[in-house]
Design a protein around this motif. Structure first.
Motif, PDB file in Angstrom:
ATOM      1  N   GLY A   1     -34.667  41.591 -53.972  1.00  0.00           N
ATOM      2  CA  GLY A   1     -33.925  41.014 -55.084  1.00  0.00           C
ATOM      3  C   GLY A   1     -34.840  40.257 -56.009  1.00  0.00           C
ATOM      4  O   GLY A   1     -36.048  40.183 -55.802  1.00  0.00           O
ATOM      5  N   SER A   2     -34.269  39.659 -57.036  1.00  0.00           N
ATOM      6  CA  SER A   2     -35.099  38.935 -58.000  1.00  0.00           C
ATOM      7  C   SER A   2     -35.469  37.545 -57.486  1.00  0.00           C
ATOM      8  O   SER A   2     -36.526  37.035 -57.829  1.00  0.00           O
ATOM      9  N   TYR A   3     -34.603  36.938 -56.669  1.00  0.00           N
ATOM     10  CA  TYR A   3     -34.870  35.605 -56.113  1.00  0.00           C
ATOM     11  C   TYR A   3     -35.407  34.657 -57.188  1.00  0.00           C
ATOM     12  O   TYR A   3     -36.432  34.020 -57.026  1.00  0.00           O
ATOM     13  N   SER A   4     -34.705  34.601 -58.290  1.00  0.00           N
ATOM     14  CA  SER A   4     -35.161  33.808 -59.416  1.00  0.00           C
ATOM     15  C   SER A   4     -34.109  32.761 -59.753  1.00  0.00           C
ATOM     16  O   SER A   4     -33.198  33.021 -60.531  1.00  0.00           O
ATOM     17  N   PRO A   5     -34.215  31.599 -59.160  1.00  0.00           N
ATOM     18  CA  PRO A   5     -35.182  31.126 -58.163  1.00  0.00           C
ATOM     19  C   PRO A   5     -34.676  31.407 -56.745  1.00  0.00           C
ATOM     20  O   PRO A   5     -33.485  31.625 -56.539  1.00  0.00           O
ATOM     21  N   PRO A   6     -35.581  31.372 -55.760  1.00  0.00           N
ATOM     22  CA  PRO A   6     -35.118  31.475 -54.371  1.00  0.00           C
ATOM     23  C   PRO A   6     -34.285  30.243 -54.015  1.00  0.00           C
ATOM     24  O   PRO A   6     -34.618  29.137 -54.429  1.00  0.00           O
ATOM     25  N   THR A   7     -33.211  30.448 -53.293  1.00  0.00           N
ATOM     26  CA  THR A   7     -32.327  29.331 -52.964  1.00  0.00           C
ATOM     27  C   THR A   7     -32.037  29.294 -51.472  1.00  0.00           C
ATOM     28  O   THR A   7     -32.329  30.237 -50.736  1.00  0.00           O
ATOM     29  N   TYR A   8     -31.430  28.211 -51.056  1.00  0.00           N
ATOM     30  CA  TYR A   8     -30.985  28.052 -49.675  1.00  0.00           C
ATOM     31  C   TYR A   8     -30.043  29.187 -49.274  1.00  0.00           C
ATOM     32  O   TYR A   8     -30.095  29.677 -48.158  1.00  0.00           O
ATOM     33  N   LEU A   9     -29.205  29.629 -50.215  1.00  0.00           N
ATOM     34  CA  LEU A   9     -28.245  30.682 -49.897  1.00  0.00           C
ATOM     35  C   LEU A   9     -28.925  32.026 -49.612  1.00  0.00           C
ATOM     36  O   LEU A   9     -28.412  32.823 -48.835  1.00  0.00           O
ATOM     37  N   HIS A  10     -30.082  32.288 -50.235  1.00  0.00           N
ATOM     38  CA  HIS A  10     -30.818  33.509 -49.905  1.00  0.00           C
ATOM     39  C   HIS A  10     -31.212  33.496 -48.418  1.00  0.00           C
ATOM     40  O   HIS A  10     -31.131  34.515 -47.728  1.00  0.00           O
ATOM     41  N   LEU A  11     -31.617  32.344 -47.930  1.00  0.00           N
ATOM     42  CA  LEU A  11     -31.977  32.222 -46.513  1.00  0.00           C
ATOM     43  C   LEU A  11     -30.739  32.333 -45.625  1.00  0.00           C
ATOM     44  O   LEU A  11     -30.792  32.913 -44.538  1.00  0.00           O
ATOM     45  N   ARG A  12     -29.626  31.792 -46.082  1.00  0.00           N
ATOM     46  CA  ARG A  12     -28.379  31.892 -45.315  1.00  0.00           C
ATOM     47  C   ARG A  12     -27.935  33.349 -45.171  1.00  0.00           C
ATOM     48  O   ARG A  12     -27.427  33.753 -44.132  1.00  0.00           O
ATOM     49  N   ILE A  13     -28.148  34.145 -46.218  1.00  0.00           N
ATOM     50  CA  ILE A  13     -27.800  35.567 -46.147  1.00  0.00           C
ATOM     51  C   ILE A  13     -28.610  36.229 -45.037  1.00  0.00           C
ATOM     52  O   ILE A  13     -28.085  37.037 -44.265  1.00  0.00           O
ATOM     53  N   MET A  14     -29.880  35.873 -44.943  1.00  0.00           N
ATOM     54  CA  MET A  14     -30.729  36.439 -43.885  1.00  0.00           C
ATOM     55  C   MET A  14     -30.226  35.994 -42.509  1.00  0.00           C
ATOM     56  O   MET A  14     -30.190  36.797 -41.569  1.00  0.00           O
ATOM     57  N   GLU A  15     -29.844  34.736 -42.388  1.00  0.00           N
ATOM     58  CA  GLU A  15     -29.321  34.238 -41.108  1.00  0.00           C
ATOM     59  C   GLU A  15     -28.024  34.945 -40.732  1.00  0.00           C
ATOM     60  O   GLU A  15     -27.812  35.295 -39.566  1.00  0.00           O
ATOM     61  N   GLU A  16     -27.157  35.172 -41.714  1.00  0.00           N
ATOM     62  CA  GLU A  16     -25.890  35.878 -41.459  1.00  0.00           C
ATOM     63  C   GLU A  16     -26.167  37.318 -41.023  1.00  0.00           C
ATOM     64  O   GLU A  16     -25.515  37.830 -40.099  1.00  0.00           O
ATOM     65  N   ALA A  17     -27.133  37.963 -41.666  1.00  0.00           N
ATOM     66  CA  ALA A  17     -27.494  39.329 -41.278  1.00  0.00           C
ATOM     67  C   ALA A  17     -28.054  39.357 -39.862  1.00  0.00           C
ATOM     68  O   ALA A  17     -27.715  40.237 -39.067  1.00  0.00           O
ATOM     69  N   LYS A  18     -28.878  38.370 -39.536  1.00  0.00           N
ATOM     70  CA  LYS A  18     -29.448  38.295 -38.182  1.00  0.00           C
ATOM     71  C   LYS A  18     -28.334  38.137 -37.139  1.00  0.00           C
ATOM     72  O   LYS A  18     -28.323  38.840 -36.121  1.00  0.00           O
ATOM     73  N   ASP A  19     -27.402  37.235 -37.403  1.00  0.00           N
ATOM     74  CA  ASP A  19     -26.289  37.021 -36.467  1.00  0.00           C
ATOM     75  C   ASP A  19     -25.459  38.297 -36.291  1.00  0.00           C
ATOM     76  O   ASP A  19     -25.095  38.657 -35.171  1.00  0.00           O
ATOM     77  N   ALA A  20     -25.171  38.988 -37.399  1.00  0.00           N
ATOM     78  CA  ALA A  20     -24.361  40.208 -37.324  1.00  0.00           C
ATOM     79  C   ALA A  20     -25.092  41.303 -36.544  1.00  0.00           C
ATOM     80  O   ALA A  20     -24.478  42.005 -35.726  1.00  0.00           O
ATOM     81  N   LEU A  21     -26.391  41.435 -36.764  1.00  0.00           N
ATOM     82  CA  LEU A  21     -27.156  42.458 -36.041  1.00  0.00           C
ATOM     83  C   LEU A  21     -27.249  42.135 -34.556  1.00  0.00           C
ATOM     84  O   LEU A  21     -27.136  43.020 -33.707  1.00  0.00           O
ATOM     85  N   GLN A  22     -27.451  40.858 -34.232  1.00  0.00           N
ATOM     86  CA  GLN A  22     -27.509  40.473 -32.820  1.00  0.00           C
ATOM     87  C   GLN A  22     -26.160  40.697 -32.145  1.00  0.00           C
ATOM     88  O   GLN A  22     -26.106  41.169 -31.012  1.00  0.00           O
ATOM     89  N   ASP A  23     -25.074  40.396 -32.847  1.00  0.00           N
ATOM     90  CA  ASP A  23     -23.730  40.635 -32.302  1.00  0.00           C
ATOM     91  C   ASP A  23     -23.478  42.125 -32.090  1.00  0.00           C
ATOM     92  O   ASP A  23     -22.710  42.512 -31.214  1.00  0.00           O
ATOM     93  N   ALA A  24     -24.143  42.970 -32.888  1.00  0.00           N
ATOM     94  CA  ALA A  24     -23.976  44.419 -32.765  1.00  0.00           C
ATOM     95  C   ALA A  24     -24.925  45.025 -31.733  1.00  0.00           C
ATOM     96  O   ALA A  24     -24.936  46.237 -31.550  1.00  0.00           O
ATOM     97  N   GLY A  25     -25.725  44.176 -31.062  1.00  0.00           N
ATOM     98  CA  GLY A  25     -26.567  44.675 -29.990  1.00  0.00           C
ATOM     99  C   GLY A  25     -28.012  44.963 -30.358  1.00  0.00           C
ATOM    100  O   GLY A  25     -28.714  45.642 -29.617  1.00  0.00           O
TER     101      GLY A  25
END
Length: 111
Positions: free
Chosen positions: A61-85
């Motif tokens: 993405g453009s990450y202009s500017p990078p924000t806390y929410l961009h990192l939260r999206i990564m954390e949410e993706a990590k949690d969803a992938l771990q929950d999926a095995g």
């Protein structure tokens, strides 16, 4: 009535994705998997245990500017992938070039 050919449907979906993402298919970089692996920061990823399928999260993405929410999206993706095995061994935030909108997508050009 004949059933639809899933390979044909997948090809059409892929062609639509390419058409929506790039002005034409000649703009898509052609990199082999081996070339891609040479550019990944593999030493920074957690060594996989191989008890579960390993994966890396990549967010572009453009990450202009990078924000806390961009990192939260990564954390949410990590949690969803771990929950999926899956075992998440790393994540990459990949900012696009400043001129991405001007070069690759007319709908992203500055007004």
């Amino acid at each position: 009535m004949a059933e639809p050919d899933s390979n044909t449907d997948n090809k059409q979906d892929l062609e639509a994705l390419i058409t929506d993402s790039y002005e034409d298919s000649t703009m898509i970089p052609k990199l082999s998997p081996q070339t891609t692996l040479l550019h990944l920061p593999l030493k920074k990823f957690k060594p996989p245990s191989w008890q579960k399928p390993a994966c890396v999260i990549v967010a572009c993405g453009s990450y202009s500017p990078p924000t806390y929410l961009h990192l939260r999206i990564m954390e949410e993706a990590k949690d969803a992938l771990q929950d999926a095995g899956f075992e998440v061994i790393g994540g990459i935030l990949s900012p696009v070039h400043d001129n991405y909108g001007e070069l690759h997508k007319s709908s992203l050009k500055k007004a």
